[in-house]
Design a protein around this motif. Sequence first.
Motif, PDB file in Angstrom:
ATOM      1  N   ASP A 167       0.822  -1.203   0.000  1.00 48.21           N
ATOM      2  CA  ASP A 167       0.000   0.000   0.000  1.00 48.21           C
ATOM      3  C   ASP A 167       0.856   1.254   0.000  1.00 48.21           C
ATOM      4  OD1 ASP A 167      -2.093  -1.701   0.004  1.00 48.21           O
ATOM      5  OD2 ASP A 167      -2.722  -1.316   2.070  1.00 48.21           O
ATOM      6  N   LYS A 168       0.222   2.382  -0.316  1.00 45.31           N
ATOM      7  CA  LYS A 168       0.965   3.625  -0.492  1.00 45.31           C
ATOM      8  C   LYS A 168       0.721   4.625   0.619  1.00 45.31           C
ATOM      9  CE  LYS A 168       0.134   3.398  -5.255  1.00 45.31           C
ATOM     10  NZ  LYS A 168      -0.015   3.903  -6.573  1.00 45.31           N
ATOM     11  N   VAL A 169       1.766   5.324   0.999  1.00 48.93           N
ATOM     12  CA  VAL A 169       1.674   6.408   1.969  1.00 48.93           C
ATOM     13  C   VAL A 169       1.208   7.673   1.238  1.00 48.93           C
ATOM     14  CG1 VAL A 169       2.946   7.864   3.584  1.00 48.93           C
ATOM     15  CG2 VAL A 169       3.562   5.441   3.333  1.00 48.93           C
ATOM     16  N   ILE A 170       0.109   8.239   1.702  1.00 48.38           N
ATOM     17  CA  ILE A 170      -0.345   9.521   1.173  1.00 48.38           C
ATOM     18  C   ILE A 170       0.192  10.666   2.040  1.00 48.38           C
ATOM     19  CG2 ILE A 170      -2.351  10.922   0.551  1.00 48.38           C
ATOM     20  CD1 ILE A 170      -1.958   8.425  -1.160  1.00 48.38           C
ATOM     21  N   LYS A 171       0.078  10.523   3.361  1.00 49.24           N
ATOM     22  CA  LYS A 171       0.628  11.505   4.303  1.00 49.24           C
ATOM     23  C   LYS A 171       1.153  10.786   5.534  1.00 49.24           C
ATOM     24  CE  LYS A 171      -0.177  15.662   2.544  1.00 49.24           C
ATOM     25  NZ  LYS A 171      -1.092  16.638   3.160  1.00 49.24           N
ATOM     26  N   SER A 172       2.107  11.386   6.218  1.00 45.75           N
ATOM     27  CA  SER A 172       2.595  10.830   7.485  1.00 45.75           C
ATOM     28  C   SER A 172       2.789  11.954   8.486  1.00 45.75           C
ATOM     29  CB  SER A 172       3.912  10.077   7.284  1.00 45.75           C
ATOM     30  OG  SER A 172       4.981  10.962   7.060  1.00 45.75           O
ATOM     31  N   TYR A 173       2.612  11.620   9.760  1.00 43.58           N
ATOM     32  CA  TYR A 173       2.697  12.609  10.836  1.00 43.58           C
ATOM     33  C   TYR A 173       3.347  11.962  12.061  1.00 43.58           C
ATOM     34  CZ  TYR A 173      -1.224  14.215   7.947  1.00 43.58           C
ATOM     35  OH  TYR A 173      -2.045  14.561   6.890  1.00 43.58           O
ATOM     36  N   ARG A 174       4.196  12.711  12.735  1.00 44.75           N
ATOM     37  CA  ARG A 174       4.678  12.239  14.036  1.00 44.75           C
ATOM     38  C   ARG A 174       3.479  12.152  14.978  1.00 44.75           C
ATOM     39  NH1 ARG A 174       9.070  15.134  18.203  1.00 44.75           N
ATOM     40  NH2 ARG A 174       8.556  13.782  19.982  1.00 44.75           N
ATOM     41  N   ALA A 175       3.454  11.118  15.811  1.00 43.35           N
ATOM     42  CA  ALA A 175       2.324  10.924  16.713  1.00 43.35           C
ATOM     43  C   ALA A 175       2.783  10.212  17.982  1.00 43.35           C
ATOM     44  CB  ALA A 175       1.236  10.099  16.030  1.00 43.35           C
ATOM     45  N   GLY A 176       2.001  10.346  19.021  1.00 39.83           N
ATOM     46  CA  GLY A 176       2.258   9.649  20.270  1.00 39.83           C
ATOM     47  C   GLY A 176       1.001   8.947  20.746  1.00 39.83           C
ATOM     48  N   SER A 177       1.170   7.965  21.630  1.00 38.92           N
ATOM     49  CA  SER A 177       0.042   7.282  22.263  1.00 38.92           C
ATOM     50  C   SER A 177       0.491   6.794  23.625  1.00 38.92           C
ATOM     51  CB  SER A 177      -0.427   6.104  21.413  1.00 38.92           C
ATOM     52  OG  SER A 177      -1.445   5.367  22.058  1.00 38.92           O
ATOM     53  N   GLY A 178      -0.269   7.140  24.657  1.00 40.54           N
ATOM     54  CA  GLY A 178       0.096   6.773  26.017  1.00 40.54           C
ATOM     55  C   GLY A 178       1.082   7.754  26.635  1.00 40.54           C
ATOM     56  N   ASN A 179       1.503   7.457  27.858  1.00 42.17           N
ATOM     57  CA  ASN A 179       2.391   8.369  28.593  1.00 42.17           C
ATOM     58  C   ASN A 179       3.856   7.932  28.531  1.00 42.17           C
ATOM     59  OD1 ASN A 179       2.542   6.189  30.302  1.00 42.17           O
ATOM     60  ND2 ASN A 179       1.915   7.295  32.157  1.00 42.17           N
ATOM     61  N   GLY A 180       4.165   7.078  27.561  1.00 39.25           N
ATOM     62  CA  GLY A 180       5.512   6.517  27.448  1.00 39.25           C
ATOM     63  C   GLY A 180       5.551   5.043  27.780  1.00 39.25           C
ATOM     64  N   SER A 181       4.497   4.542  28.441  1.00 35.22           N
ATOM     65  CA  SER A 181       4.408   3.122  28.776  1.00 35.22           C
ATOM     66  C   SER A 181       4.037   2.307  27.537  1.00 35.22           C
ATOM     67  CB  SER A 181       3.355   2.896  29.865  1.00 35.22           C
ATOM     68  OG  SER A 181       3.091   1.510  30.027  1.00 35.22           O
ATOM     69  N   LYS A 182       4.672   1.143  27.379  1.00 35.14           N
ATOM     70  CA  LYS A 182       4.360   0.249  26.271  1.00 35.14           C
ATOM     71  C   LYS A 182       3.480  -0.923  26.723  1.00 35.14           C
ATOM     72  CE  LYS A 182       8.774   0.049  25.204  1.00 35.14           C
ATOM     73  NZ  LYS A 182      10.053  -0.308  24.522  1.00 35.14           N
ATOM     74  N   ASP A 183       2.890  -0.789  27.907  1.00 36.37           N
ATOM     75  CA  ASP A 183       1.955  -1.792  28.418  1.00 36.37           C
ATOM     76  C   ASP A 183       0.566  -1.463  27.897  1.00 36.37           C
ATOM     77  OD1 ASP A 183       0.345  -3.545  29.779  1.00 36.37           O
ATOM     78  OD2 ASP A 183       0.994  -2.946  31.782  1.00 36.37           O
ATOM     79  N   GLU A 184       0.119  -2.173  26.865  1.00 33.68           N
ATOM     80  CA  GLU A 184      -1.162  -1.877  26.238  1.00 33.68           C
ATOM     81  C   GLU A 184      -2.352  -2.172  27.153  1.00 33.68           C
ATOM     82  OE1 GLU A 184      -2.656  -5.658  23.751  1.00 33.68           O
ATOM     83  OE2 GLU A 184      -0.903  -4.688  22.861  1.00 33.68           O
ATOM     84  N   CYS A 185      -2.122  -2.884  28.243  1.00 34.56           N
ATOM     85  CA  CYS A 185      -3.200  -3.218  29.175  1.00 34.56           C
ATOM     86  C   CYS A 185      -3.232  -2.281  30.385  1.00 34.56           C
ATOM     87  CB  CYS A 185      -3.069  -4.661  29.639  1.00 34.56           C
ATOM     88  SG  CYS A 185      -3.280  -5.885  28.316  1.00 34.56           S
ATOM     89  N   ALA A 186      -2.487  -1.189  30.330  1.00 35.65           N
ATOM     90  CA  ALA A 186      -2.449  -0.233  31.441  1.00 35.65           C
ATOM     91  C   ALA A 186      -3.335   0.962  31.116  1.00 35.65           C
ATOM     92  CB  ALA A 186      -1.016   0.220  31.698  1.00 35.65           C
ATOM     93  N   PRO A 187      -4.566   1.019  31.641  1.00 30.61           N
ATOM     94  CA  PRO A 187      -5.466   2.131  31.348  1.00 30.61           C
ATOM     95  C   PRO A 187      -4.862   3.482  31.734  1.00 30.61           C
ATOM     96  CG  PRO A 187      -6.668   0.336  32.396  1.00 30.61           C
ATOM     97  CD  PRO A 187      -5.200   0.004  32.500  1.00 30.61           C
ATOM     98  N   LYS A 188      -5.045   4.444  30.863  1.00 34.20           N
ATOM     99  CA  LYS A 188      -4.598   5.820  31.059  1.00 34.20           C
ATOM    100  C   LYS A 188      -3.079   5.948  31.151  1.00 34.20           C
ATOM    101  CE  LYS A 188      -8.852   7.627  33.028  1.00 34.20           C
ATOM    102  NZ  LYS A 188      -9.465   8.468  34.071  1.00 34.20           N
ATOM    103  N   ARG A 189      -2.353   4.903  30.748  1.00 37.63           N
ATOM    104  CA  ARG A 189      -0.889   4.971  30.735  1.00 37.63           C
ATOM    105  C   ARG A 189      -0.301   4.407  29.454  1.00 37.63           C
ATOM    106  NH1 ARG A 189       2.007   2.133  33.800  1.00 37.63           N
ATOM    107  NH2 ARG A 189       0.507   0.602  34.564  1.00 37.63           N
ATOM    108  N   GLY A 190      -0.690   3.176  29.124  1.00 39.71           N
ATOM    109  CA  GLY A 190      -0.077   2.478  28.005  1.00 39.71           C
ATOM    110  C   GLY A 190      -0.619   2.891  26.653  1.00 39.71           C
ATOM    111  N   TRP A 191       0.164   2.579  25.619  1.00 32.71           N
ATOM    112  CA  TRP A 191      -0.264   2.936  24.268  1.00 32.71           C
ATOM    113  C   TRP A 191      -1.327   1.968  23.763  1.00 32.71           C
ATOM    114  CZ3 TRP A 191       5.011   2.132  21.302  1.00 32.71           C
ATOM    115  CH2 TRP A 191       5.430   0.810  21.429  1.00 32.71           C
ATOM    116  N   LEU A 192      -1.863   2.270  22.580  1.00 31.57           N
ATOM    117  CA  LEU A 192      -2.957   1.477  22.028  1.00 31.57           C
ATOM    118  C   LEU A 192      -2.531   0.045  21.725  1.00 31.57           C
ATOM    119  CD1 LEU A 192      -4.683   3.810  19.399  1.00 31.57           C
ATOM    120  CD2 LEU A 192      -5.557   3.107  21.617  1.00 31.57           C
TER     121      LEU A 192
END
Length: 210
Positions: A78-103
């Motif tokens: 697939d092709k990239v049309i646009k890209s943007y820097r983005a963040g998710s979470g507070n720096g935690s990589k624990d996806e099961c940590a509500p209000k802390r981990g990323w998606l």
Amino acid sequence: MKRLTTAALTGVLLTGGLAAVAQPTQAAPARQAAAVSGTAVSQAAAGSTGKYYFLFDKNQSNPTKSKLYFMKSVPGKDKVIKSYRAGSGNGSKDECAPKRGWLPNGSYKVLGHEKRKNGGEGGIFGYAIHVQDKVCKNGRTKRTELFIHSEMKPNGQQGPKVPGKDSPYRWDGARDYYSYACIKITPAHIRDLFRTADRYGWPKQLKVVS
């Protein structure tokens, strides 16, 4: 998988005859892949959700330097049309940590979008794209109230600067890429994302990979 070189990105963007309109400084996504299977996304794989989709590629080294892509589904890669820097979470990589981990990784339905969201006290304001809730990998914890958004007032304007403090309604700098789990991009980028979606067609799906 290694990130694509500049030459490889050029080949991806030009295959199929679509003129690339992505930002000059962007890098190609590390994984243009189905979120669950890890195989290359093809026309058939993404066709059920439309020609375009969002792709969030989580950066394992620095979650605040992840990438959000506006993608076009085509045969092969697939092709990239646009890209943007983005963040998710507070720096935690624990996806099961509500209000802390990323998606959590996976596919999400895009439920809607609006330019004047008023989330109430402490809520999300202005430009916002709502995506469905997602149960994390433990099979129990559900991540809820998920949006692609920025920091602004309900009318889309920037709030006043607060000396010595971080304003929740004003983009004050790189620290604003942090969130409870939502995907956050700058005000300029979310406006550009809306313009891009208005031009090409609004995606019905967000894919999250890492």
